[in-house]
Design an enzyme around this catalytic site. Structure first.
Site, PDB file in Angstrom:
ATOM      1  N   VAL A   1    -140.076 -70.256 -74.428  1.00 29.76           N
ATOM      2  CA  VAL A   1    -139.717 -71.087 -75.584  1.00 29.76           C
ATOM      3  C   VAL A   1    -139.466 -72.536 -75.161  1.00 29.76           C
ATOM      4  O   VAL A   1    -140.048 -73.470 -75.710  1.00 29.76           O
ATOM      5  CB  VAL A   1    -138.480 -70.488 -76.294  1.00 29.76           C
ATOM      6  CG1 VAL A   1    -137.888 -71.464 -77.286  1.00 29.76           C
ATOM      7  CG2 VAL A   1    -138.875 -69.193 -76.989  1.00 29.76           C
TER       8      VAL A   1
ATOM      9  N   ASP B 169    -133.145 -76.203 -66.205  1.00 31.41           N
ATOM     10  CA  ASP B 169    -133.213 -74.760 -65.965  1.00 31.41           C
ATOM     11  C   ASP B 169    -132.412 -74.484 -64.707  1.00 31.41           C
ATOM     12  O   ASP B 169    -132.381 -75.314 -63.788  1.00 31.41           O
ATOM     13  CB  ASP B 169    -134.677 -74.313 -65.769  1.00 31.41           C
ATOM     14  CG  ASP B 169    -134.852 -72.819 -66.004  1.00 31.41           C
ATOM     15  OD1 ASP B 169    -135.488 -72.444 -67.000  1.00 31.41           O
ATOM     16  OD2 ASP B 169    -134.344 -72.022 -65.175  1.00 31.41           O
TER      17      ASP B 169
ATOM     18  N   THR C 145    -131.514 -64.157 -74.609  1.00 30.45           N
ATOM     19  CA  THR C 145    -130.464 -63.413 -75.314  1.00 30.45           C
ATOM     20  C   THR C 145    -130.845 -61.930 -75.228  1.00 30.45           C
ATOM     21  O   THR C 145    -131.342 -61.349 -76.193  1.00 30.45           O
ATOM     22  CB  THR C 145    -130.353 -63.865 -76.791  1.00 30.45           C
ATOM     23  OG1 THR C 145    -131.676 -63.999 -77.336  1.00 30.45           O
ATOM     24  CG2 THR C 145    -129.616 -65.162 -76.931  1.00 30.45           C
TER      25      THR C 145
ATOM     26  N   CYS D 297    -138.690 -59.728 -77.876  1.00 35.27           N
ATOM     27  CA  CYS D 297    -138.240 -59.799 -79.279  1.00 35.27           C
ATOM     28  C   CYS D 297    -138.126 -58.442 -79.974  1.00 35.27           C
ATOM     29  O   CYS D 297    -137.043 -58.056 -80.399  1.00 35.27           O
ATOM     30  CB  CYS D 297    -139.177 -60.695 -80.059  1.00 35.27           C
ATOM     31  SG  CYS D 297    -139.130 -62.396 -79.485  1.00 35.27           S
TER      32      CYS D 297
ATOM     33  N   ARG E  43    -141.471 -57.951 -69.727  1.00 34.46           N
ATOM     34  CA  ARG E  43    -140.130 -57.624 -70.235  1.00 34.46           C
ATOM     35  C   ARG E  43    -140.191 -56.468 -71.233  1.00 34.46           C
ATOM     36  O   ARG E  43    -140.985 -56.496 -72.163  1.00 34.46           O
ATOM     37  CB  ARG E  43    -139.499 -58.860 -70.897  1.00 34.46           C
ATOM     38  CG  ARG E  43    -139.081 -59.907 -69.882  1.00 34.46           C
ATOM     39  CD  ARG E  43    -138.510 -61.131 -70.528  1.00 34.46           C
ATOM     40  NE  ARG E  43    -139.514 -61.900 -71.239  1.00 34.46           N
ATOM     41  CZ  ARG E  43    -139.267 -63.031 -71.871  1.00 34.46           C
ATOM     42  NH1 ARG E  43    -138.051 -63.519 -71.892  1.00 34.46           N
ATOM     43  NH2 ARG E  43    -140.222 -63.674 -72.487  1.00 34.46           N
TER      44      ARG E  43
HETATM   45  N1  LIG Z   1    -140.781 -65.432 -75.616  1.00 31.61           N
HETATM   46  C1  LIG Z   1    -140.974 -65.401 -76.917  1.00 31.61           C
HETATM   47  O1  LIG Z   1    -142.077 -65.127 -77.372  1.00 31.61           O
HETATM   48  C2  LIG Z   1    -139.866 -65.747 -77.880  1.00 31.61           C
HETATM   49  C3  LIG Z   1    -140.200 -65.949 -79.223  1.00 31.61           C
HETATM   50  C4  LIG Z   1    -139.210 -66.291 -80.117  1.00 31.61           C
HETATM   51  C5  LIG Z   1    -137.899 -66.375 -79.681  1.00 31.61           C
HETATM   52  N2  LIG Z   1    -137.582 -66.150 -78.374  1.00 31.61           N
HETATM   53  C6  LIG Z   1    -136.175 -66.289 -77.992  1.00 31.61           C
HETATM   54  O2  LIG Z   1    -136.015 -67.509 -77.260  1.00 31.61           O
HETATM   55  C7  LIG Z   1    -134.998 -67.360 -76.269  1.00 31.61           C
HETATM   56  C8  LIG Z   1    -135.589 -67.711 -74.915  1.00 31.61           C
HETATM   57  O3  LIG Z   1    -136.616 -66.765 -74.613  1.00 31.61           O
HETATM   58  P1  LIG Z   1    -137.754 -67.061 -73.568  1.00 31.61           P
HETATM   59  O4  LIG Z   1    -138.832 -66.084 -73.852  1.00 31.61           O
HETATM   60  O5  LIG Z   1    -138.089 -68.509 -73.533  1.00 31.61           O
HETATM   61  O6  LIG Z   1    -137.011 -66.667 -72.199  1.00 31.61           O
HETATM   62  P2  LIG Z   1    -137.522 -66.929 -70.707  1.00 31.61           P
HETATM   63  O7  LIG Z   1    -136.894 -65.890 -69.872  1.00 31.61           O
HETATM   64  O8  LIG Z   1    -139.013 -67.085 -70.684  1.00 31.61           O
HETATM   65  O9  LIG Z   1    -136.916 -68.337 -70.344  1.00 31.61           O
HETATM   66  C9  LIG Z   1    -135.570 -68.582 -70.261  1.00 31.61           C
HETATM   67  C10 LIG Z   1    -135.340 -69.627 -69.197  1.00 31.61           C
HETATM   68  O10 LIG Z   1    -133.961 -69.953 -69.245  1.00 31.61           O
HETATM   69  C11 LIG Z   1    -133.509 -70.116 -67.921  1.00 31.61           C
HETATM   70  N3  LIG Z   1    -132.067 -69.975 -67.937  1.00 31.61           N
HETATM   71  C12 LIG Z   1    -131.321 -68.850 -68.006  1.00 31.61           C
HETATM   72  N4  LIG Z   1    -130.021 -69.171 -68.065  1.00 31.61           N
HETATM   73  C13 LIG Z   1    -129.957 -70.515 -68.045  1.00 31.61           C
HETATM   74  C14 LIG Z   1    -128.904 -71.446 -68.083  1.00 31.61           C
HETATM   75  N5  LIG Z   1    -127.626 -71.036 -68.176  1.00 31.61           N
HETATM   76  N6  LIG Z   1    -129.192 -72.757 -68.020  1.00 31.61           N
HETATM   77  C15 LIG Z   1    -130.466 -73.174 -67.941  1.00 31.61           C
HETATM   78  N7  LIG Z   1    -131.516 -72.342 -67.899  1.00 31.61           N
HETATM   79  C16 LIG Z   1    -131.256 -71.029 -67.960  1.00 31.61           C
HETATM   80  C17 LIG Z   1    -134.265 -69.093 -67.118  1.00 31.61           C
HETATM   81  O11 LIG Z   1    -134.314 -69.439 -65.745  1.00 31.61           O
HETATM   82  C18 LIG Z   1    -135.636 -69.128 -67.786  1.00 31.61           C
HETATM   83  O12 LIG Z   1    -136.498 -70.049 -67.149  1.00 31.61           O
HETATM   84  C19 LIG Z   1    -134.517 -65.913 -76.394  1.00 31.61           C
HETATM   85  O13 LIG Z   1    -133.411 -65.894 -77.232  1.00 31.61           O
HETATM   86  C20 LIG Z   1    -135.688 -65.214 -77.054  1.00 31.61           C
HETATM   87  O14 LIG Z   1    -135.282 -64.099 -77.781  1.00 31.61           O
HETATM   88  C21 LIG Z   1    -138.548 -65.859 -77.464  1.00 31.61           C
END
Ligand SMILES: NC(=O)c1ccc[n+]([C@@H]2O[C@H](COP(=O)([O-])OP(=O)(O)OC[C@H]3O[C@@H](n4cnc5c(N)ncnc54)[C@H](O)[C@@H]3O)[C@@H](O)[C@H]2O)c1
Length: 401
Positions: A11, A29, A83, A257, A325
């Site tokens: 995201v 990050d 999350t 998700c 995941r």
């Molecule tokens: N991946 C999807 O398709 C998608 C779609 C819609 C919503 N979401 C939501 O978006 C959110 C993020 O998901 P994602 O898929 O991008 O996750 P991801 O795991 O791909 O990325 C998360 C990033 O956050 C970093 N991180 C973790 N803790 C941190 C902190 N305290 N400070 C800074 N960086 C930190 C991690 O190192 C990682 O690079 C989640 O809530 C997810 O449910 C994801």
């Protein structure tokens, strides 16, 4: 305007790439390896081209960092951290809490904080705002908004620009500034009356998918028991031009998700004394599909998998991405190993996973297709084992759901 995006995963990096065209972006990050890679102009996310990152880096409009002090003077902060569910399958807001700590301890002037991480209704108002205030050493009056992310990595037709985006601020000013931010790179913005509605809508969208996938997974089992083709039946039902939407069966659901968000909704429902039995049951049906698939394969192979070499084809949770995941392949492999099968897997998009590597697509007694990437040759799958079970419905002439 200087924008900090906390979390540079699917995201956060996607938003960074779009925002880089208009703003100066700091991609924060806490994973040093990811930050080093990004700072050298290499994207680790499908759909975000390295060339785009390199363009913004050259223009001085993108920098990745692990250092909180780099976000001290930003104007806007987007939270995009995981999350997940905890070990006991409850909402786990520890990453959100850590992001709030980073913001609270480092951002010195009033900014707009937008949460894009998926969570239950009330998270922005009752959790994020108080947490940032708690961690701020000196009191700062930030503005707060939610805009749940709808990105579907690997998808070609819908992206940040043409997917309508929901949003709501805790105040009118927060809403207005949120609209101004996203309207630069998103065609359609949909404001709702409260952050709680936006948070709930995001959870309901994915719950809708989860329960319909569970329904079709149950129907696949019914069709098999009745000796009819689930696919032909679904195609027949899908000729109705209204009131029907086609979902297809599978070995289960994966990704961040669909298996997770409905549990956030169920948890908050139960906390408020409302039933979530349908959501809970749908989750179970999807989780049980892996066992059903292995039961079918076992029954077709003399009732025992002991000592048989089984190749699981495709371990990513969906085609054409490397994301594993919550992948259904994990439970399929677990059931196979519990029954004494010798399991390996082929997935060159994923490459390596759980300290194991993808093996060549050949030489097994049994092959089970969990995910079919476009790059994998169908005839090579068919030739990889004398018995092939396809859970995707894409491969002709083999056993399947
Ligand atoms: N991946 C999807 O398709 C998608 C779609 C819609 C919503 N979401 C939501 O978006 C959110 C993020 O998901 P994602 O898929 O991008 O996750 P991801 O795991 O791909 O990325 C998360 C990033 O956050 C970093 N991180 C973790 N803790 C941190 C902190 N305290 N400070 C800074 N960086 C930190 C991690 O190192 C990682 O690079 C989640 O809530 C997810 O449910 C994801």
């Amino acid at each position: 305007m200087k924008v900090a995006i906390i979390g540079q995963g699917y995201v956060g990096l996607t938003i960074s790439a779009f925002a880089g065209e208009f703003f100066q972006v700091i991609g924060f990050d806490n994973n040093q390896r990811i930050v080093d890679q990004l700072d050298s102009g290499i994207s680790h996310i499908e759909g975000v081209e390295s060339s785009v990152l390199q363009k913004w880096i050259r223009a001085g409009r993108y920098k990745a960092t692990t250092s909180g002090s780099d976000i001290a003077d930003v104007d806007l902060v987007v939270i995009a951290v995981p999350t997940p569910l905890s070990k006991d399958r409850k909402p786990d807001l520890t990453y959100i809490d850590a992001a709030c700590k980073t913001i609270g301890e480092n951002v010195k002037k009033p900014v707009l904080v937008i949460n894009e991480s998926t969570s239950f209704p009330g998270t922005l108002r009752n959790y994020i705002k108080p947490a940032i205030e708690k961690y701020s050493k000196t009191p700062v009056e930030h503005l707060y908004a939610i805009s749940p992310e709808r990105v579907d990595p690997g998808r070609g037709d819908y992206n940040q620009k043409n997917t309508p985006r929901l949003f709501a601020g805790l105040t009118a000013e927060a809403s207005e500034r949120t609209r101004n931010f996203y309207s630069r790179f998103c065609d359609e913005l949909v404001e709702v009356s409260s952050p709680e509605v936006a948070e709930a809508a995001k959870l309901f969208e994915n719950t809708f998918r989860q329960v319909n996938i569970a329904l079709v997974n149950e129907f696949a089992q019914i069709s098999n028991a009745l000796g009819i083709s689930v696919y032909e039946t679904l195609d027949a039902a899908n000729t109705k031009p209204y009131g029907f939407m086609k979902f297809t069966p599978s070995a289960g659901v994966g990704g961040h998700c669909i298996p997770v968000d409905p549990t956030y909704l169920a948890a908050v429902a139960e906390e408020h004394g409302a039933p979530a039995t349908f959501i809970r049951r749908a989750n179970d049906v999807n989780l049980e599909m892996s066992k059903y698939v292995v039961d079918r394969v076992q029954a077709d192979n003399g009732g025992s998998l002991q000592g048989k070499s089984v190749l699981v084809v495709g371990v990513a949770y969906k085609p054409n991405v490397a994301d594993v995941r919550e992948t259904a392949a994990e439970l399929v492999i677990e059931h196979l190993r519990d029954r004494g099968a010798v399991v390996s897997w082929h997935d060159d998009v994923v490459g390596s996973w759980r300290s194991e590597n993808s093996v060549p697509l050949s030489g097994a007694d049994i092959a089970i297709v969990v995910t079919k990437h476009d790059s994998v040759d169908e005839s090579a799958i068919v030739a990889s084992a004398p018995y092939v079970f396809d859970t995707t419905g894409k491969i002709k002439g083999v056993k399947g759901l």
